[in-house]
Scaffold this active site. Sequence first.
Site, short mmCIF file in Angstrom:
data_model
loop_
_atom_site.label_atom_id
_atom_site.label_comp_id
_atom_site.label_asym_id
_atom_site.label_seq_id
_atom_site.Cartn_x
_atom_site.Cartn_y
_atom_site.Cartn_z
N GLU A 117 21.98 -0.52 -2.72
CA GLU A 117 21.33 -1.64 -3.59
C GLU A 117 19.91 -1.74 -3.43
O GLU A 117 19.45 -1.45 -2.16
CB GLU A 117 22.06 -3.12 -3.10
N GLU A 133 23.30 -5.19 -12.42
CA GLU A 133 24.61 -6.21 -12.23
C GLU A 133 23.79 -7.84 -12.61
O GLU A 133 22.90 -8.11 -12.12
CB GLU A 133 25.11 -6.43 -10.89
N ASP A 179 29.69 3.63 -1.70
CA ASP A 179 28.76 2.61 -1.75
C ASP A 179 28.44 2.47 -0.35
O ASP A 179 29.14 2.09 0.57
CB ASP A 179 29.62 1.27 -2.29
O1 KIV Z 1 30.74 -3.06 -4.55
C1 KIV Z 1 31.13 -2.94 -5.83
O2 KIV Z 1 32.18 -3.16 -6.19
C2 KIV Z 1 29.88 -2.88 -6.67
C3 KIV Z 1 30.34 -2.91 -8.18
C4 KIV Z 1 30.64 -4.24 -8.73
C5 KIV Z 1 28.87 -2.57 -9.19
O3 KIV Z 1 28.93 -2.81 -6.16
#
Ligand code: KIV
Length: 281
Positions: free
Chosen positions: A118, A185, A86
């Site tokens: 995002e 989300e 992420d």
């Molecule tokens: O950072 C995270 O865990 C997320 C998920 C909740 C989709 O973005």
Amino acid sequence: MAQDRFSVSSFRDAKKKGRPITMLTAYDYTTARLLDAAGIDSLLVGDSLGMTMLGYPDTLRVTMDEMIHHTRAVARAAEHAMVIGDMPFMSYHVSVEDAVRNAGRFIQQGRAQAIKLEGGRQVIDKVKAICRAQIPVLGHLGLTPQSVNVMGGFKVQGKDIEAARQIMDDALMLQDAGVFGIILECVPAALAARITETLEIPTVGIGAGNGCDGQVLVIQDLLGLYKQLRPKFVKTYADLGSAVEKAVKDYIEQVRTRAFPTEKHSFAMAPEVMEKLLSSK
Ligand code: KIV
């Protein structure tokens, strides 16, 4: 026999076959091993680790170095699951060059197979550039925690017509830009289902109802380990928090009463060695 790794094409096939995709967050080797062995399709090393693992109040102060450190640990454990790193706040916001370089770090140093970021229209140039660098991108729309200060809190998104249209349009723009899937989300279930029907790529929901192509949850929420925040969409499948507390209380009690360790947990020594030790004093 080792199973093939879940991949971008597995995401596509799953949508075609109507087979729901399973995704969970993971941040460490031990947990990732358990989830992988249980057969999870995909492990998201979410920036939620800032809250669940590092104790920050939100995800905004998570750094690239922290993300790479945890992604590497998860990647070491995952044999079957696709590992997705992420992109943290400010790792793709300033420039396209930054975005591609940081996405590349997840692949080269973190050993992830894909990245997530995002946003919709405001990050399209970055999404296109990362895809051009042959790095698979998972989008994330609806409640995007890195925008918490603009959104004014963690709230359900897309409830009025303009907001719903914007999320739908952003989803189409992300699809055109080349993402292989989109996390939705905290959006109304009907909107998520409509977006899912409209898109060719799969959607993965969290607080987005049962009409998405897959579901993701934060592992600490599923296991009842993070009790500071419990959103309505979370289902707790096990109360490990209470189990851990009980186990630790039992340990404390047994150490204090000398009930632990027993002979079973100790190593023996030949009596003659002890005799020699005592006589050599
Ligand atoms: O950072 C995270 O865990 C997320 C998920 C909740 C989709 O973005």
